[in-house]
Scaffold this motif. Structure first.
Motif, PDB file in Angstrom:
ATOM      1  N   ARG A 101       1.123  -1.251   0.211  1.00 28.81           N
ATOM      2  CA  ARG A 101       0.095  -0.281  -0.284  1.00 28.81           C
ATOM      3  C   ARG A 101       1.047   1.567  -0.028  1.00 28.81           C
ATOM      4  O   ARG A 101       1.923   1.204   0.695  1.00 28.81           O
ATOM      5  CB  ARG A 101      -1.174  -0.186   1.165  1.00 28.81           C
ATOM      6  N   TRP A 126       1.989  -7.429   7.699  1.00 28.93           N
ATOM      7  CA  TRP A 126       0.248  -8.059   6.870  1.00 28.93           C
ATOM      8  C   TRP A 126       0.122  -9.422   7.628  1.00 28.93           C
ATOM      9  O   TRP A 126      -1.797  -9.472   7.979  1.00 28.93           O
ATOM     10  CB  TRP A 126       0.959  -7.611   5.957  1.00 28.93           C
ATOM     11  N   ARG A 130      -2.946  -9.902   9.459  1.00 33.47           N
ATOM     12  CA  ARG A 130      -4.788 -10.505   8.941  1.00 33.47           C
ATOM     13  C   ARG A 130      -5.193 -11.754   9.433  1.00 33.47           C
ATOM     14  O   ARG A 130      -5.675 -12.076   9.850  1.00 33.47           O
ATOM     15  CB  ARG A 130      -4.586 -10.620   7.048  1.00 33.47           C
ATOM     16  N   THR A 308     -17.963   2.461   5.451  1.00 24.78           N
ATOM     17  CA  THR A 308     -18.387   1.653   3.893  1.00 24.78           C
ATOM     18  C   THR A 308     -19.235   1.279   3.998  1.00 24.78           C
ATOM     19  O   THR A 308     -20.040   1.394   2.720  1.00 24.78           O
ATOM     20  CB  THR A 308     -17.087   0.517   3.812  1.00 24.78           C
ATOM     21  N   VAL A 373      -8.494   0.491  -2.552  1.00 21.99           N
ATOM     22  CA  VAL A 373      -7.880   1.171  -1.845  1.00 21.99           C
ATOM     23  C   VAL A 373      -6.089   1.218  -2.360  1.00 21.99           C
ATOM     24  O   VAL A 373      -5.759   0.468  -2.797  1.00 21.99           O
ATOM     25  CB  VAL A 373      -7.307   0.560  -0.264  1.00 21.99           C
ATOM     26  N   HIS A 375      -3.361   0.562  -4.328  1.00 19.96           N
ATOM     27  CA  HIS A 375      -1.984  -0.865  -4.270  1.00 19.96           C
ATOM     28  C   HIS A 375      -0.695   0.227  -4.285  1.00 19.96           C
ATOM     29  O   HIS A 375      -0.948   0.943  -4.822  1.00 19.96           O
ATOM     30  CB  HIS A 375      -1.979  -1.530  -5.668  1.00 19.96           C
ATOM     31  N   ARG A 443      -4.918  -8.323  -0.873  1.00 21.46           N
ATOM     32  CA  ARG A 443      -5.460  -7.220  -0.453  1.00 21.46           C
ATOM     33  C   ARG A 443      -7.109  -7.309  -0.266  1.00 21.46           C
ATOM     34  O   ARG A 443      -7.456  -5.878  -0.404  1.00 21.46           O
ATOM     35  CB  ARG A 443      -4.742  -6.075  -0.646  1.00 21.46           C
ATOM     36  N   CYS A 445     -10.832  -7.191   0.521  1.00 19.75           N
ATOM     37  CA  CYS A 445     -11.427  -7.689   1.488  1.00 19.75           C
ATOM     38  C   CYS A 445     -12.126  -7.744   2.351  1.00 19.75           C
ATOM     39  O   CYS A 445     -13.586  -8.899   2.459  1.00 19.75           O
ATOM     40  CB  CYS A 445     -13.030  -6.422   1.459  1.00 19.75           C
TER      41      CYS A 445
HETATM   42  C1  HEM Z   1     -19.702  -2.084   1.958  1.00 19.88           C
HETATM   43  C2  HEM Z   1     -18.900  -2.724   3.048  1.00 19.88           C
HETATM   44  C3  HEM Z   1     -17.610  -2.070   2.839  1.00 19.88           C
HETATM   45  C4  HEM Z   1     -17.166  -2.594   1.483  1.00 19.88           C
HETATM   46  C5  HEM Z   1     -17.381  -2.327  -0.199  1.00 19.88           C
HETATM   47  C6  HEM Z   1     -15.691  -2.617   1.264  1.00 19.88           C
HETATM   48  C7  HEM Z   1     -14.583  -2.332   0.496  1.00 19.88           C
HETATM   49  C8  HEM Z   1     -13.306  -2.705   1.111  1.00 19.88           C
HETATM   50  C9  HEM Z   1     -11.945  -2.063  -0.686  1.00 19.88           C
HETATM   51  C10 HEM Z   1     -12.620  -2.282  -1.813  1.00 19.88           C
HETATM   52  C11 HEM Z   1     -11.081  -2.796  -0.178  1.00 19.88           C
HETATM   53  C12 HEM Z   1      -9.248  -2.585  -0.302  1.00 19.88           C
HETATM   54  C13 HEM Z   1      -9.249  -4.234  -1.593  1.00 19.88           C
HETATM   55  C14 HEM Z   1      -8.176  -3.656  -2.014  1.00 19.88           C
HETATM   56  O1  HEM Z   1      -7.427  -2.909  -2.194  1.00 19.88           O
HETATM   57  O2  HEM Z   1      -7.659  -4.664  -3.513  1.00 19.88           O
HETATM   58  C15 HEM Z   1     -11.275  -3.500   1.871  1.00 19.88           C
HETATM   59  C16 HEM Z   1     -10.148  -3.999   2.498  1.00 19.88           C
HETATM   60  C17 HEM Z   1     -10.227  -3.731   3.421  1.00 19.88           C
HETATM   61  N1  HEM Z   1     -11.758  -3.942   4.174  1.00 19.88           N
HETATM   62 FE1  HEM Z   1     -13.780  -3.885   4.239  1.00 19.88          FE
HETATM   63  N2  HEM Z   1     -15.093  -2.962   2.855  1.00 19.88           N
HETATM   64  C18 HEM Z   1     -16.452  -3.212   3.201  1.00 19.88           C
HETATM   65  C19 HEM Z   1     -16.998  -3.893   4.441  1.00 19.88           C
HETATM   66  C20 HEM Z   1     -16.189  -4.102   5.347  1.00 19.88           C
HETATM   67  C21 HEM Z   1     -16.193  -4.358   6.751  1.00 19.88           C
HETATM   68  C22 HEM Z   1     -16.842  -4.320   6.975  1.00 19.88           C
HETATM   69  C23 HEM Z   1     -14.865  -4.744   7.230  1.00 19.88           C
HETATM   70  C24 HEM Z   1     -14.637  -5.685   9.119  1.00 19.88           C
HETATM   71  C25 HEM Z   1     -14.991  -5.849   8.774  1.00 19.88           C
HETATM   72  C26 HEM Z   1     -13.852  -4.614   6.336  1.00 19.88           C
HETATM   73  C27 HEM Z   1     -12.154  -4.753   6.315  1.00 19.88           C
HETATM   74  C28 HEM Z   1     -11.237  -4.388   5.591  1.00 19.88           C
HETATM   75  C29 HEM Z   1     -10.406  -4.713   6.106  1.00 19.88           C
HETATM   76  C30 HEM Z   1      -9.151  -5.291   7.715  1.00 19.88           C
HETATM   77  C31 HEM Z   1      -9.517  -4.423   4.638  1.00 19.88           C
HETATM   78  C32 HEM Z   1      -7.895  -3.825   4.278  1.00 19.88           C
HETATM   79  C33 HEM Z   1      -7.441  -5.778   3.545  1.00 19.88           C
HETATM   80  C34 HEM Z   1      -5.868  -5.627   3.233  1.00 19.88           C
HETATM   81  O3  HEM Z   1      -5.718  -4.700   3.196  1.00 19.88           O
HETATM   82  O4  HEM Z   1      -5.739  -6.856   3.376  1.00 19.88           O
HETATM   83  N3  HEM Z   1     -14.258  -4.107   5.022  1.00 19.88           N
HETATM   84  N4  HEM Z   1     -12.781  -3.380   1.590  1.00 19.88           N
END
Ligand code: HEM
Length: 503
Positions: A101, A126, A130, A308, A373, A375, A443, A445
Motif C-alpha cells: 500500500r 501484514w 490478517r 463503508t 484502497v 496498491h 488485499r 476486503c
Molecule cells: C460495503 C462495505 C464494504 C466495502 C464496499 C468494502 C470495500 C473494500 C475494498 C474495496 C477494500 C480494498 C481492496 C483492495 O485494495 O484491493 C477493502 C479492504 C479492507 N476492508 Fe473492506 N469493505 C467493506 C466493509 C468492510 C467491513 C465490514 C470490514 C471489517 C469488519 C472491512 C475490512 C477491511 C479490511 C481490514 C481491509 C484491508 C485488507 C488488506 O489490506 O489486506 N471492510 N474493503
C-alpha cells in the motif's frame, strides 16, 4: 513565514527542477513508461489534472490515454488501470508485486507508519495481522454469532421510526439513526458493547473523532505537501491537527473500550462469550503483536467497517426511494417468500435472490471504494507491457470496470435484474474482474463476509416495513456524489418519508 524558510524552499525548488529534468531525460531513454499527459518539472501533471482525482475524472483520463496511464503528481508516480484484464494482472497474477500500500504524509500519522493492517506493506507484518484478525472478525462463525444482534439493531431502528410521527409525513434523515446502528453492529462484534442513543456522550465523542479522522485523511487539501516534499513545511499545521486527532482517538479506544476488556479478561467472572477484542488481546499476551498493533486494529475496523457499510446502506436506501418499481418488486419478494410482515433474518437471505440482486446493484453503481484502497509495487515492475517505477501508487478504477458500457448493458441504469438475467453468474467476491466492489486477491476486503448480510438484512427490513418515498413535493431525492482520496459517498443526507406498511 520567516525569510530563511522562503530561501530554503526556493533553493530546494531550483535543485528539484534540475534533478527532475535530469531524471526525466534518463528515464525517457531507459524505461517504457505508460502513456499520460506530459509532465512539467517539479509539479509533474499536478497543475494539469488538479487535486480531485475521483473515479469519474480518472475515467475521463482513461478515455484519453488508455486502460493504463501514468500521472506524475509532483514526485509521486500514480498509475491508473481501468480494464478488467489489467485489474486481474494487478490484483491476482502479480498480486505479490502490487500487494503493498502507498501511504502518504497523513496516512503515516493515522497508521503509526503502517503498524496497522489496512495500510501496511505486503509482508510478514501484514500476514500476521490478517491471520490474527481472521478468527475474531472474518468467519462464518462470527456471522452466526452476531446475526441476532444485527437483526435486533435494525428492528430497534424500525420500531423507533414507527414511533416517530413525522417519519411518515414530512420525513426524517434516517442516515443519522442508521449510523448509530452500524456503530452498534461493529462495536458489539469488537467489544460486546452498544450505544443506547444518538445522545450517548461516548458515541458523540467517538463519532466526532472518527469523522475528523476521515475528513482529514480523505481530503485533497494536503496533496501539495505530499506530492512535493519541499512544500511540506507549509503543511505543518495540518499535520499537527492530524497528530492531535490521532492521539485523542487512540486514547479514547484505549480508555473506554480496550482497558475494559483487559480487566474483564483478568477477572474470574468471565462472560463466557468471547468478543473480537478478547481474541486480539490473547494474541498480544502471547507476544504475537504489540499494544500499539491492538490500537491500530481498532482504528482500522472503525474506518474500514463502519463508514463503508453505512455509505452503501445510504446509497441503497436512496436508490429504493428513487426507483419505486424496484422497491415494490423487492417488497413482493419479501411478502411472498417469507409471508407478509415476517421479518427477514440472515438464514432467509439465500431464499431472496432479488434482495441479493438489489445489494449487488447498489455496490456496482455506487461503489463505496471505487478505486479500491491504493496498491503499490515495492520494486520496479512490468504491467501491460510498460515499466512501472518502484513505489508507484497503483489505482484500480473498479467503478469504471463495473460501469463501462463496453462491458455492461446500460450501466447507468439502476436495474438489479441484471444480476438475475444477463449477469446471473457474477458475484461480489471477485469471480468476475468487471465487478470488484470488495477487490479480489491478497488485499481484498475480508469484511465482505459481514458486509453482505448486514446490507441485505438492513435494506430488506426497511423495505418490508415501510413505503420509502421522497419528501412531499419532491419526485426524487438528491444522489449527488462526493468522492475523497478513495471513497465515494452521498453528498447530502436526504430526508426520506417512511410510511409503515400494513399487511
Ligand atoms: C460495503 C462495505 C464494504 C466495502 C464496499 C468494502 C470495500 C473494500 C475494498 C474495496 C477494500 C480494498 C481492496 C483492495 O485494495 O484491493 C477493502 C479492504 C479492507 N476492508 Fe473492506 N469493505 C467493506 C466493509 C468492510 C467491513 C465490514 C470490514 C471489517 C469488519 C472491512 C475490512 C477491511 C479490511 C481490514 C481491509 C484491508 C485488507 C488488506 O489490506 O489486506 N471492510 N474493503
Amino acid at each position: 513565514m520567516d525569510l530563511l524558510l522562503v530561501e530554503k524552499v526556493l533553493l530546494s525548488l531550483f535543485l528539484a527542477v534540475v534533478a527532475a529534468i535530469a531524471i526525466s531525460k534518463l528515464r525517457g531513454k531507459r524505461f517504457k513508461l505508460p502513456p499520460g499527459p506530459i509532465p512539467v518539472p517539479v509539479f509533474g501533471n499536478w497543475l494539469q489534472v488538479g487535486d480531485d482525482l475521483n473515479h469519474r475524472n480518472l475515467t475521463d483520463l482513461a478515455k484519453k490515454f488508455g486502460d493504463i496511464f501514468l500521472l506524475r503528481m509532483g514526485q509521486r508516480n500514480l498509475v491508473v488501470v481501468s480494464s478488467p484484464e489489467l485489474a486481474k494482472e494487478v490484483l491476482q497474477t502479480q498480486g505479490v508485486e502490487f500487494g503493498s500500500r502507498t501511504r502518504n504524509v497523513v496516512f503515516d500519522i493515522f497508521t503509526g507508519q503502517g503498524q496497522d493492517m489496512v495500510f501496511t506493506l505486503y509482508g510478514e507484518h501484514w500476514r500476521k495481522m490478517r491471520r490474527i484478525m481472521t478468527v475474531p472478525f472474518f468467519t462464518n462463525k462470527v456471522v452466526q454469532q452476531q446475526r441476532a444482534a444485527w437483526e435486533e439493531e435494525v428492528s430497534l431502528v424500525v420500531e423507533e421510526v414507527k414511533n416517530t410521527p413525522e417519519a411518515s409525513t414530512t420525513g426524517i434523515v434516517l442516515r443519522k439513526r442508521l449510523e448509530l446502528m452500524m456503530y452498534n453492529n461493529m462495536y458489539r462484534i469488537m467489544f460486546n458493547r452498544r450505544f443506547e442513543s444518538l445522545d450517548d456522550p461516548l458515541f458523540v465523542k467517538l463519532r466526532a473523532l472518527n469523522g475528523e479522522r476521515s475528513r482529514l485523511a480523505q481530503s485533497f487539501e494536503y496533496n501539495y505537501g505530499d506530492f512535493i516534499p519541499i512544500l511540506r513545511p507549509f503543511l505543518r499545521g495540518y499535520l499537527k491537527i492530524c497528530e492531535d486527532v490521532k492521539n485523542r482517538r487512540l486514547q479514547l479506544f484505549k480508555d473506554y473500550f480496550i482497558d475494559e476488556r483487559v480487566k474483564k479478561l483478568g477477572s474470574t467472572k468471565a462472560e463466557g462469550f468471547k468478543c473480537a477484542m478478547d481474541h486480539i488481546l490473547e494474541a498480544e499476551k502471547k507476544g504475537e503483536i504489540s499494544e500499539n498493533n491492538v490500537l491500530y486494529i481498532v482504528e482500522n475496523i472503525n474506518v474500514a467497517a463502519i463508514g463503508t457499510t453505512l455509505w452503501s446502506t445510504e446509497w441503497g436506501l436512496a436508490e429504493l426511494v428513487n426507483h419505486p418499481r424496484v422497491q415494490k418488486k423487492l417488497q413482493h419478494e419479501l411478502d411472498t417468500v417469507l409471508g407478509p410482515g415476517v421479518q427477514v433474518t440472515e438464514p432467509d437471505l439465500q431464499k431472496l435472490p432479488y434482495l441479493q440482486a438489489v445489494v449487488k446493484e447498489v455496490l456496482r453503481l455506487r461503489m463505496a471504494i471505487p478505486l479500491l484502497v491504493p496498491h503499490m509495487n515495492l520494486n520496479h515492475a512490468k504491467l501491460g507491457g510498460y515499466d512501472i517505477p518502484a513505489e508507484s501508487k497503483v489505482l484500480v478504477n473498479a467503478w469504471w470496470c463495473a460501469n463501462n458500457p463496453a462491458h455492461w448493458k446500460n450501466p447507468e441504469e439502476f436495474r438489479p435484474e441484471r444480476f438475475l438475467e444477463e449477469e446471473s453468474k457474477v458475484e461480489a467476491n471477485g469471480n468476475d474482474f468487471r465487478y470488484l466492489p470488495f477487490g479480489v486477491g491478497r488485499r481484498s476486503c475480508p469484511g465482505i463476509i459481514l458486509a453482505l448480510p448486514v446490507l441485505a438484512i438492513t435494506l430488506g427490513r426497511l423495505a418490508q416495513n415501510f413505503e420509502l418515498c421522497p419528501p412531499p413535493g419532491q419526485s426524487k431525492i438528491d444522489t449527488t456524489e462526493k468522492g475523497g482520496q478513495f471513497s465515494l459517498f452521498i453528498l447530502n443526507h436526504s430526508t426520506v418519508v417512511l410510511k409503515p406498511r400494513s399487511f
